[in-house]
Design an enzyme around this catalytic site. Structure first.
Site, PDB file in Angstrom:
ATOM      1  N   ALA A 177       0.832  -1.201   0.000  1.00  0.00           N
ATOM      2  CA  ALA A 177       0.000   0.000   0.000  1.00  0.00           C
ATOM      3  C   ALA A 177       0.868   1.252   0.000  1.00  0.00           C
ATOM      4  CB  ALA A 177      -0.934  -0.002   1.208  1.00  0.00           C
ATOM      5  N   TYR A 178       1.869   1.275   0.844  1.00  0.00           N
ATOM      6  CA  TYR A 178       2.772   2.427   0.917  1.00  0.00           C
ATOM      7  C   TYR A 178       3.529   2.591  -0.394  1.00  0.00           C
ATOM      8  CZ  TYR A 178       6.441   5.517   2.692  1.00  0.00           C
ATOM      9  OH  TYR A 178       7.308   6.580   2.876  1.00  0.00           O
ATOM     10  N   ALA A 179       4.038   1.494  -0.941  1.00  0.00           N
ATOM     11  CA  ALA A 179       4.773   1.557  -2.199  1.00  0.00           C
ATOM     12  C   ALA A 179       3.880   2.061  -3.326  1.00  0.00           C
ATOM     13  CB  ALA A 179       5.350   0.184  -2.543  1.00  0.00           C
ATOM     14  N   LYS A 221       3.237   5.875  -2.860  1.00  0.00           N
ATOM     15  CA  LYS A 221       4.393   6.711  -3.169  1.00  0.00           C
ATOM     16  C   LYS A 221       4.757   6.627  -4.650  1.00  0.00           C
ATOM     17  CE  LYS A 221       5.090   8.512   0.875  1.00  0.00           C
ATOM     18  NZ  LYS A 221       4.921   9.963   1.086  1.00  0.00           N
TER      19      LYS A 221
END
Length: 244
Positions: A150-152, A155
């Site tokens: 999710a973070y990847a 970003k």
């Protein structure tokens, strides 16, 4: 420290109450800018403003709420510089086990929040034919980190959005760029498992985490008038992890 002249400039730093955002705000103030710190934590904001002094002010705002972001823009008025640093790491888990609610939370804060802030501030910059924007992405947006999809994804989206909007605004004197830092020693590490932190450190050829002042030094130039040509670009701060 190189002398960057930001006199008579007004900057907004989201996530500016602590960590990377606060370090950037401190550098901008040292360079002569007046800085409005945006964050959700009113207590941390108060402490940050007290430390930075008369050149700093604060707005408590949730970047996932566009109406609140638009009101914050009205509160500040003329904005020459935006450094969008607000974000969360999210939980660590394989994609097929990732909680649906957590996925939406991370995307909402890290990607949609970036869209909200850029969207609300850009019209004023276009009207004045001047602006400098730096969106804080992550090395994860380039390479991905296991158990942090999710973070990847968020970003990576910030990187792509920055490239697109930088091209849209190239005919104005508006420079819009992103930086992709490796992990820094900030409170965002509190959200992560120790083994995940160890993994990220092992991937950095420099053999250490990023110092927040190192990021602030790069951002200070990117938001200056001297950065008059480069836009829609991504500047690496991964300590050698990425070579592109």
């Amino acid at each position: 420290m190189n002398q960057i002249d930001l006199s008579n400039r007004v900057a907004v730093v989201t996530g500016g109450a602590q960590g990377l955002g606060f370090a950037i705000a401190r550098r901008l103030v040292a360079s002569g800018a007046k800085v409005s710190l945006w964050d959700m934590n009113a207590d941390l904001l108060d402490a940050a403003v007290q430390e930075l002094g008369f050149s700093a002010s604060a707005v408590t705002v949730n970047i996932t709420d566009y109406a609140a972001v638009a009101l914050a823009v009205e509160t500040v008025g003329v904005i020459d510089i935006l450094v969008h640093s607000a974000g969360i790491a999210g939980k660590n888990a394989p994609l097929d086990e990732y909680e649906l609610e957590e996925w939406h939370r991370v995307i909402d804060v890290d990607l949609t929040g970036a869209f909200h802030v850029n969207r609300a501030i850009l019209p004023g910059m276009k009207a004045r034919n001047y602006g400098r924007i730096v969106n804080i992405a992550s090395i994860a947006g380039k390479e991905g980190n296991p158990n942090a999809a999710a973070y990847a994804a968020a970003k990576g989206g910030v990187i792509a959005m920055t490239k697109a909007v930088g091209k849209e605004c190239a005919k104005y004197d508006i420079a819009i760029n992103a930086i992709t830092p490796a992990t820094a020693k900030t409170r965002i590490l509190d959200e992560l498992k120790p083994e995940f932190i160890d993994y990220m450190l092992s991937r950095i050829p420099r053999g250490r985490f990023l110092e927040v002042e190192e990021a602030a030094n790069m951002v200070a130039w990117l938001v200056s008038a001297e950065n008059s040509f480069t836009t829609a670009s991504v500047f690496d701060l991964s300590g050698g992890r990425a070579t592109y």
